[in-house]
Design an enzyme around this catalytic site. Structure first.
Site, short mmCIF file in Angstrom:
data_model
loop_
_atom_site.label_atom_id
_atom_site.label_comp_id
_atom_site.label_asym_id
_atom_site.label_seq_id
_atom_site.Cartn_x
_atom_site.Cartn_y
_atom_site.Cartn_z
N ASP A 233 0.83 -1.20 0.00
CA ASP A 233 0.00 0.00 0.00
C ASP A 233 0.87 1.25 0.00
O ASP A 233 2.03 1.22 0.43
CB ASP A 233 -0.92 0.00 1.22
CG ASP A 233 -1.94 -1.13 1.18
OD1 ASP A 233 -2.31 -1.54 0.06
OD2 ASP A 233 -2.37 -1.59 2.26
N TYR B 177 6.97 -8.38 8.29
CA TYR B 177 6.50 -7.00 8.44
C TYR B 177 6.78 -6.49 9.85
O TYR B 177 6.80 -7.26 10.81
CB TYR B 177 4.99 -6.90 8.18
CG TYR B 177 4.55 -7.27 6.79
CD1 TYR B 177 4.52 -6.32 5.78
CD2 TYR B 177 4.14 -8.57 6.49
CE1 TYR B 177 4.11 -6.66 4.50
CE2 TYR B 177 3.73 -8.92 5.22
CZ TYR B 177 3.71 -7.95 4.22
OH TYR B 177 3.31 -8.29 2.96
N ASP C 45 -6.25 1.85 8.57
CA ASP C 45 -4.92 2.47 8.70
C ASP C 45 -5.10 3.98 8.67
O ASP C 45 -6.22 4.49 8.83
CB ASP C 45 -3.98 1.98 7.59
CG ASP C 45 -4.48 2.30 6.19
OD1 ASP C 45 -5.45 3.09 6.05
OD2 ASP C 45 -3.91 1.76 5.22
N ARG D 128 -3.33 -5.15 8.40
CA ARG D 128 -4.38 -4.25 8.89
C ARG D 128 -5.50 -5.03 9.57
O ARG D 128 -6.00 -4.63 10.63
CB ARG D 128 -4.97 -3.46 7.72
CG ARG D 128 -4.10 -2.35 7.20
CD ARG D 128 -4.75 -1.66 6.01
NE ARG D 128 -4.77 -2.50 4.82
CZ ARG D 128 -5.62 -2.34 3.81
NH1 ARG D 128 -6.55 -1.39 3.88
NH2 ARG D 128 -5.56 -3.13 2.76
#
Length: 340
Positions: free
Chosen positions: A132, A160, A174, A276
């Site tokens: 993203d 991550y 987010d 997320r």
């Protein structure tokens, strides 16, 4: 009588075997052969024909002119490499920038553009997994034949590091500028111990509902298109799917106080996992709400941050060098697969 116009030296050699008695005939033969010998010895070569040496030079020069010059290759190197994706960039914007740099280099090297349709990309460039715009970190890029190997070499886990803030939730899960806060809840009852215990519920194989603001399709339409129309995940009934969390660790600063408002997560997961959604579900399990505030990919297949090319170093020369230098990563990956 003998026709003197057809008498030649070979014929004279045969005369001793013949009976020739006439002095007139012998005189004619002698005069004719003497004249023919004189004409042959004094004959000059035609002036328009080049000498043998100039002919050789002409042939050699024409041969060199006719030899086609090898056409430079479209790609100096083909394969995979990794970039550190800048914040605010889409993954496709990164691909477009890399392609533009390589095409400019190809033109400078004299490569002919043989496309029949200009709308088609001249050079093949692709990425191995969308990040993203608000996410940074490892993004693997394929060049030329490397685009066909993206899925082959990137089937492993991804890593991550995510930032988490408790107390509220947005439509995008987010801090995307298009997101809106859709709920707030207190979090003062949460302790660090609670967070540690809850994380254990999310390790291993779990069920996860993807966020509505994602590229996944529902009834033939991209879900983010439905989200932009104001629909929620409940409205379109997003189904949960199975994902794997290989590793999940809590990251906190030494000065962190109770109750925890912000903290980090170090995650290693399989394909199809949405961080997320993981943050959202952790907030719900803590009886509050949570939103992901940052995301950085630390691993994609065999590629790590130390393999990544920074934005300031994005040049054609550095890209081809990175493809060559990181090829050992793929070799090591193949050797590990063979051992297994």
């Amino acid at each position: 009588w003998i026709n003197t116009t057809v008498i030649s030296r070979p014929l004279i050699r045969t005369v001793p075997n013949m009976v020739v008695r006439s002095p007139l005939i012998l005189s004619c033969c002698f005069l004719w052969t003497s004249s023919a010998f004189t004409m042959e010895s004094t004959r000059q070569p035609p002036q328009h024909l080049p000498s043998s040496s100039s002919t050789i030079r002409f042939m050699s020069s024409s041969t060199s002119e006719e030899s086609p010059t090898p056409e430079p290759p479209l790609y100096v190197k083909e394969g995979l490499f990794a970039v550190d994706k800048p914040l605010g960039w889409t993954s496709q914007q990164v691909v477009g920038r890399i392609r533009a740099l390589l095409e400019k280099d190809a033109k400078a090297r004299g490569v002919e553009d043989k496309r029949t349709k200009r709308r088609r990309p001249w050079m093949k460039v692709g990425h191995g997994g969308t990040l993203d715009p608000l996410a940074g970190g490892v993004l693997v890029v394929g060049v030329g034949k490397g685009t066909k190997n993206l899925q082959k070499y990137l089937t492993g886990s991804k890593g991550y590091k995510a930032g988490v803030e408790l107390g509220y939730q947005t439509t995008t899960l987010d801090l995307d500028e298009n997101g809106e806060i859709v709920g707030k809840m207190p979090f003062d009852h949460v302790t660090w111990e609670d967070v540690e215990l809850i994380l254990d519920d999310f390790r291993g194989t779990i069920q996860q509902k993807p966020p509505i603001f994602s590229a996944l399709k529902k009834d033939g339409k991209r879900m983010y298109e439905l989200g932009r129309k104001g629909l929620s995940a409940e409205d379109i009934e997003i189904e949960a799917r199975e994902v794997v969390i290989h590793r999940l660790e809590l990251l906190k600063e030494e000065s962190s106080e109770e109750p925890p408002k912000t903290f980090g997560l170090d995650v290693e997961c399989g394909g199809g996992t949405y961080i997320r959604s993981l943050v959202r579900d952790i907030g719900i399990s803590l009886h509050t709400l949570a939103t992901m505030t940052s995301l950085d990919r630390t691993k994609q297949g065999p590629y790590l941050p130390e393999h990544c090319l920074k934005e300031d170093d994005w040049t054609a020369e550095n890209i081809y060098k990175a493809i060559e230098e990181t090829s050992f990563v793929l070799v090591e990956e193949e050797e590990d697969d063979d051992d297994n």
